[in-house]
Scaffold this active site. Structure first.
Site, PDB file in Angstrom:
ATOM      1  N   ASP A  63      -3.499   4.242   3.486  1.00 54.23           N
ATOM      2  CA  ASP A  63      -3.347   2.836   3.867  1.00 54.23           C
ATOM      3  C   ASP A  63      -4.383   1.951   3.196  1.00 54.23           C
ATOM      4  O   ASP A  63      -4.284   0.719   3.256  1.00 54.23           O
ATOM      5  CB  ASP A  63      -3.421   2.670   5.386  1.00 54.23           C
ATOM      6  CG  ASP A  63      -4.764   3.080   5.961  1.00 54.23           C
ATOM      7  OD1 ASP A  63      -5.212   4.199   5.650  1.00 54.23           O
ATOM      8  OD2 ASP A  63      -5.369   2.303   6.712  1.00 54.23           O
TER       9      ASP A  63
ATOM     10  N   ARG B 238       0.823  -1.200   0.000  1.00 54.69           N
ATOM     11  CA  ARG B 238       0.000   0.000   0.000  1.00 54.69           C
ATOM     12  C   ARG B 238       0.863   1.257   0.000  1.00 54.69           C
ATOM     13  O   ARG B 238       2.028   1.229   0.397  1.00 54.69           O
ATOM     14  CB  ARG B 238      -0.907   0.001   1.238  1.00 54.69           C
ATOM     15  CG  ARG B 238      -1.709  -1.277   1.390  1.00 54.69           C
ATOM     16  CD  ARG B 238      -2.407  -1.328   2.730  1.00 54.69           C
ATOM     17  NE  ARG B 238      -3.136  -2.601   2.867  1.00 54.69           N
ATOM     18  CZ  ARG B 238      -4.291  -2.729   3.498  1.00 54.69           C
ATOM     19  NH1 ARG B 238      -4.854  -1.692   4.057  1.00 54.69           N
ATOM     20  NH2 ARG B 238      -4.879  -3.907   3.589  1.00 54.69           N
TER      21      ARG B 238
END
Length: 616
Positions: free
Chosen positions: A335, A255
């Site tokens: 995230d 991510r």
């Protein structure tokens, strides 16, 4: 990849062994032969971690790319469903989903997995940026060292049919990043994610995939949720819900927030290996997601610049696809932004029923993550991505300048991407493309191209205004428009105004009639501009139906599915699977009557249907 460590198990040559990667997989032993742990083989383990994966209490993680974690099995697991389409793509036999060894592993019990599989999984840390601003308050230690995968843990990497897949349990129990929570997911949220991922894949939107999921027959947890019929913004009661584990799969679960974490440690000079760890994870990202695009022989600065360009392209395309199908992620923090450029997190997501630019299914999301603001949110995440790469280019000014230009050009580039998407939904893709192309090389033709582009933008702007003022169902409207109707009667199937005929509705109908006429004029222009003999209204209609779906996973369709599943009836889940993996198809009249219709008025403003505050 230059920094990859030697493989320590017998799966090192799996990717080049066609007899293993091409055959059908009937047992967990067959799957084990394909295991290949690239992340754990090439990145740094947290030096404070246990070797066994018994690491479930909240704590700070100061360095390393991952923490070995052993999942916590759910009690008395029961099979609910698996993705037949995805199983088929992987070469998995359908019977594998109910195989006791497979069920045990993917419901969290890894104690008996066959070698060379590992008996533990791994969790990763990452930073949190919300709309481009980094936060540490959510971390229990107030410094960001406790933020990461709190209930998601990867349990396997395998190369299957020449492609690497990482498989991750959602709800597999606590990790060092759990911040004191129980690490569990409930049946309700597992049903939502399981169905949504496969629906999005069928819609042609890049996404993680759903493999399988299991529910506990005996284990429950308490979660805040809504009473039946509640109009409250926030949950108004505590309910006991069955625990479930769903397995999602992707090429990686890297991510943007992970890169940010390591860049932050570099800037703060938190430990001597900080720069090395940032470089390693960036190169690992390239290896996992961009190896077919980025030449491994290039220098690191060259790789970084190409990586930024390619990620930007993927991210812009992803957002355009989200808008195209009416999807709102709801919580597009860094995230939750996959560095591979696909849809990753299915928490507070939703699909538009009534079109509105500020549609937001999550009560905590705000306008900045609303439907039509997702391009802006993507720009912020891309800025965070570029910021994380900059420490690698500090001594390479030319590469740094190139990265900065890629970053600063994002708004203009995504505007073009969005215009192309809207043009495709309106059947005007070829015309808009031509208006920007070399077809118009002299002054007169260039002027004609500008006029076409201006006309398109006016039609689009007028359409958005009409869609809000009417209001209309986003999916039904564009699907009916795809048939290029003679008049507005088919379009009125999407109107939430009902059948009333007053002065206001008559005036609105007249505006729609005028808009339809302008749009059809542009369609005919598109046919004139395109030189292909096959370009006709019929061909345009077919193309429009390939980008404007008929069936989407509306929340009010999912609620009965997980409610019935809670009492052991999984038939509606299976029915939705079948329908939502054929979202562009003309299905039976019975299916159309049931699933291709306006949102019932009773569901408007209903908690857990029209909005939700959590989905765990």
């Amino acid at each position: 990849m230059t920094n990859r460590q030697p493989q320590t198990n017998s799966s090192a040559n799996i990717a080049t062994d066609p007899t293993l990667s091409a055959r059908s997989i009937f047992t967990l032993d067959h799957l084990a032969e394909l295991a290949d742990y690239s992340l754990m083989g090439s990145l740094n383990c947290d030096p404070d971690a246990t070797k066994t994966g018994d690491d479930h209490e909240p704590r700070q993680v100061f360095s390393g790319h991952y923490v070995p974690v052993k999942p916590t099995p759910i009690q008395d697991p029961k099979y609910i469903s698996h993705s037949k389409d995805f199983f088929s793509e992987l070469g998995f036999a359908d019977s594998l989903a109910k195989d006791p060894s497979f069920m045990a592993m993917f419901s969290g019990d890894m104690s008996q997995v066959p070698e060379p599989m590992k008996k533990f999984g791994w969790a990763t840390g990452y930073a949190l940026s919300i709309y481009g601003t980094e936060y540490t308050q959510q971390c229990p230690f107030r410094n960001g060292n406790g933020y990461g995968d709190g209930r998601a843990m990867s349990v396997l990497e395998a190369v299957i049919k020449g492609k690497r897949w990482e498989m991750q349990l959602k709800g597999g129990g606590p990790t060092p990043y759990c911040r004191g929570a129980d690490g569990r997911a409930v049946l309700r949220s597992s049903v939502r994610e399981f169905l949504a991922q496969e629906n999005m894949h069928a819609l042609g939107v890049p996404t993680s995939r759903s493999l399988c999921f299991y529910v506990s027959k005996t284990e429950t947890v308490n979660r805040p949720w809504y009473s039946n019929g509640s109009r409250s913004e926030n949950p108004d009661r505590l309910v006991s819900e069955a625990v479930a584990i769903s397995t999602r799969a992707a090429s990686s679960f890297l991510r943007v927030g992970q890169l940010e974490l390591f860049a932050r440690r570099v800037r703060a000079n938190e430990h001597p290996q900080a720069m090395e760890e940032l470089q390693k994870i960036v190169l690992h990202l390239i290896d996992r997601e961009y190896a077919d695009i980025i030449d491994m022989q290039l220098s690191i600065p060259e790789k970084v610049v190409i990586l930024a360009q390619e990620f930007r392209t993927r991210l812009m395309s992803l957002i355009a696809n989200w808008i195209r199908v009416g999807f709102c992620q709801g919580n597009f923090n860094s995230d939750n932004c996959a560095a591979g450029g696909f849809t990753l997190d299915y928490g507070p997501f939703g699909f538009c029923d009534v079109f509105h630019p500020y549609y937001q299914p999550w009560t905590g999301g705000g306008q900045h993550f609303s439907f039509m603001n997702q391009a802006n949110a993507a720009q912020k995440n891309f800025g965070s991505f570029c910021s994380a790469l900059r420490p690698l280019l500090e001594s390479h000014p030319e590469s740094l300048q190139a990265l900065n230009e890629i970053d600063s050009d994002f708004p203009a580039a995504i505007q073009i991407q969005m215009e192309k998407m809207w043009a495709s939904k309106l059947g005007l893709g070829s015309m808009v493309a031509a208006s920007h192309s070399a077809l118009f090389i002299d002054e007169a033709k260039e002027q004609f191209g500008e006029e076409l582009n201006t006309a398109f933008k006016e039609v689009l702007s007028d359409l958005h205004i009409l869609m809000m003022q009417t209001p209309v169902d986003y999916t039904i409207f564009f699907r009916e428009l795809s048939s290029i109707p003679e008049d507005i009667r088919p379009l009125k199937k999407s109107f939430y105004t009902g059948a009333k005929q007053d002065k206001k509705s008559i005036e609105m109908d007249q505006r729609w009639i005028e808009w339809l006429a302008k749009w059809k004029t542009l369609l005919n222009t598109a046919i004139d501009v395109n030189t292909e003999s096959s370009h006709s209204l019929e061909a345009i209609s077919k193309q429009m139906k390939l980008v404007n779906p008929k069936y989407i996973l509306r929340e009010w369709l999912v609620v009965p599915a997980y409610q019935q599943a809670a009492i052991g009836d999984y038939s509606l889940i299976q029915e939705l699977q079948e329908i939502m993996t054929q979202p562009y198809a003309e299905q039976s009249q019975e299916i159309e009557n049931k699933y291709y219709r306006l949102k019932p008025r009773d569901f408007f403003a209903m908690g857990g249907v029209s909005h939700l505050s959590c989905s765990s």
